[in-house]
Design a protein around this motif. Structure first.
Motif, PDB file in Angstrom:
ATOM      1  N   ALA A  21       6.469   6.557   1.102  1.00 48.83           N
ATOM      2  CA  ALA A  21       6.797   5.802   2.309  1.00 48.83           C
ATOM      3  C   ALA A  21       5.821   4.640   2.465  1.00 48.83           C
ATOM      4  N   ALA A  22       6.361   3.433   2.591  1.00 46.45           N
ATOM      5  CA  ALA A  22       5.497   2.254   2.587  1.00 46.45           C
ATOM      6  C   ALA A  22       6.270   1.041   3.059  1.00 46.45           C
ATOM      7  N   GLY A  23       5.549  -0.011   3.360  1.00 45.80           N
ATOM      8  CA  GLY A  23       6.149  -1.291   3.697  1.00 45.80           C
ATOM      9  C   GLY A  23       5.164  -2.407   3.427  1.00 45.80           C
ATOM     10  N   SER A  24       5.662  -3.612   3.346  1.00 47.06           N
ATOM     11  CA  SER A  24       4.791  -4.764   3.093  1.00 47.06           C
ATOM     12  C   SER A  24       3.761  -4.906   4.215  1.00 47.06           C
ATOM     13  N   PHE A  25       2.627  -5.506   3.870  1.00 46.63           N
ATOM     14  CA  PHE A  25       1.656  -5.847   4.899  1.00 46.63           C
ATOM     15  C   PHE A  25       2.267  -6.868   5.850  1.00 46.63           C
ATOM     16  N   GLU A  26       1.962  -6.702   7.128  1.00 41.25           N
ATOM     17  CA  GLU A  26       2.406  -7.618   8.175  1.00 41.25           C
ATOM     18  C   GLU A  26       1.177  -8.105   8.936  1.00 41.25           C
ATOM     19  N   ASP A  44      -5.550   1.174   5.498  1.00 44.33           N
ATOM     20  CA  ASP A  44      -5.199   2.494   6.022  1.00 44.33           C
ATOM     21  C   ASP A  44      -4.325   2.393   7.271  1.00 44.33           C
ATOM     22  N   PHE A  45      -4.566   1.396   8.096  1.00 48.92           N
ATOM     23  CA  PHE A  45      -3.697   1.202   9.266  1.00 48.92           C
ATOM     24  C   PHE A  45      -2.264   0.969   8.817  1.00 48.92           C
ATOM     25  N   ASN A  46      -2.086   0.124   7.797  1.00 44.79           N
ATOM     26  CA  ASN A  46      -0.745  -0.126   7.264  1.00 44.79           C
ATOM     27  C   ASN A  46      -0.110   1.158   6.748  1.00 44.79           C
ATOM     28  N   MET A  47      -0.874   1.943   5.964  1.00 49.77           N
ATOM     29  CA  MET A  47      -0.342   3.186   5.413  1.00 49.77           C
ATOM     30  C   MET A  47       0.104   4.143   6.517  1.00 49.77           C
ATOM     31  N   ILE A  48      -0.760   4.352   7.489  1.00 49.04           N
ATOM     32  CA  ILE A  48      -0.465   5.302   8.567  1.00 49.04           C
ATOM     33  C   ILE A  48       0.715   4.806   9.401  1.00 49.04           C
ATOM     34  N   ARG A  49       0.749   3.511   9.678  1.00 42.47           N
ATOM     35  CA  ARG A  49       1.845   2.942  10.461  1.00 42.47           C
ATOM     36  C   ARG A  49       3.185   3.101   9.754  1.00 42.47           C
ATOM     37  N   ALA A  79       0.828  -1.204   0.000  1.00 38.78           N
ATOM     38  CA  ALA A  79       0.000   0.000   0.000  1.00 38.78           C
ATOM     39  C   ALA A  79       0.858   1.249   0.000  1.00 38.78           C
ATOM     40  N   HIS A  80       0.358   2.279  -0.675  1.00 39.37           N
ATOM     41  CA  HIS A  80       1.018   3.583  -0.706  1.00 39.37           C
ATOM     42  C   HIS A  80       0.052   4.659  -0.225  1.00 39.37           C
ATOM     43  N   ALA A  81       0.451   5.375   0.814  1.00 37.97           N
ATOM     44  CA  ALA A  81      -0.215   6.631   1.132  1.00 37.97           C
ATOM     45  C   ALA A  81       0.420   7.688   0.236  1.00 37.97           C
ATOM     46  N   MET A  82      -0.330   8.156  -0.747  1.00 37.84           N
ATOM     47  CA  MET A  82       0.172   9.182  -1.668  1.00 37.84           C
ATOM     48  C   MET A  82       0.080  10.524  -0.946  1.00 37.84           C
TER      49      MET A  82
END
Length: 238
Positions: free
Chosen positions: A125-130, A142-147, A96-99
């Protein structure tokens, strides 16, 4: 379902229904020794790598503006081998990408630090889902993006204005799910905050911020999937 997605085009997504299957991914089961051997080579070349937990898809489809799929938790060593053997592997990757959109409509991306797998590359800024990104087995995009944005840049996007829906683009390298997050500050102000945060980190994940002011303003090291997203934004994509 396997993988049934439009490829190399941006498409709207109203619902992401991706579930975490507690069973091992078939790719991990079929490649245990190769995963271990490859990981020894990887950490020999880059001792900073950490064998954490991410997820790999075993199926993903798109219908009626919905992404529906299944994924499995794997260690990072498995993911690293999959990156080399992704074709016909029975697995795919989604992220996921928070643009991040500044008040002056510029985009604020990041450049990855030298010790990371994507050293020097530029993307949002991004990372793989965990596994932490799942609620009752369902992914919380959205939790992943914000985190991830918080961990890498120090910015809190939880109160930022969000785009009304997600969009996605699927290529041979993976499926990116993205959404605009708007901040009222200018791009320069946001970049300054990110740089100040990075300066406080002992081993920051990113080298620093990268401002993109228009569709022709493409920085060196830009990841291949980023160009269509940038063009979409500056063309007024919905």
């Amino acid at each position: 379902m396997s993988f049934d997605l439009p490829r190399n085009v941006i498409f709207p997504v109203d619902v992401v229904d991706v579930r975490l299957d507690p069973r091992p991914h078939p790719f991990a089961l079929a490649n245990e020794q190769a995963i271990a051997d490859n990981w020894r080579r990887e950490i020999s070349a880059n001792p900073a790598l950490f064998d954490g937990t991410v997820v790999l898809l075993s199926e993903l489809g798109y219908r009626d503006n919905r992404l529906v799929g299944r994924c499995h938790a794997v260690n990072y060593a498995t993911f690293m081998l999959w990156r080399k053997r992704r074709e016909n592997s029975g697995a795919e990757h989604a992220y996921a990408h928070a643009m991040l959109v500044a008040g002056d409509n510029a985009l604020v991306a990041i450049r990855m630090a030298a010790h990371t797998v994507n050293a020097g590359r530029v993307y949002f800024a991004a990372g793989s889902f965990e596994p932490i990104d799942f609620r009752d087995g369902l992914v919380d995009v959205d939790f992943n993006m914000i985190r991830e944005v918080g961990e890498e840049t120090g910015l809190d996007l939880s109160v930022a204005e969000r785009g009304k829906r997600y969009h996605a683009m699927s290529t041979s390298s993976g499926t990116v799910i993205f959404r605009r997050y708007r901040k009222t500050a200018s791009a320069d102000e946001i970049a300054s905050r990110i740089s100040a945060f990075v300066a406080t980190e002992e081993q920051p994940e990113i080298e620093g911020p990268v401002i993109i002011r228009d569709a022709a303003d493409l920085p060196e090291g830009l990841m291949g999937h980023m160009k269509p997203l940038i063009e979409w934004h500056f063309a007024g994509g919905d």
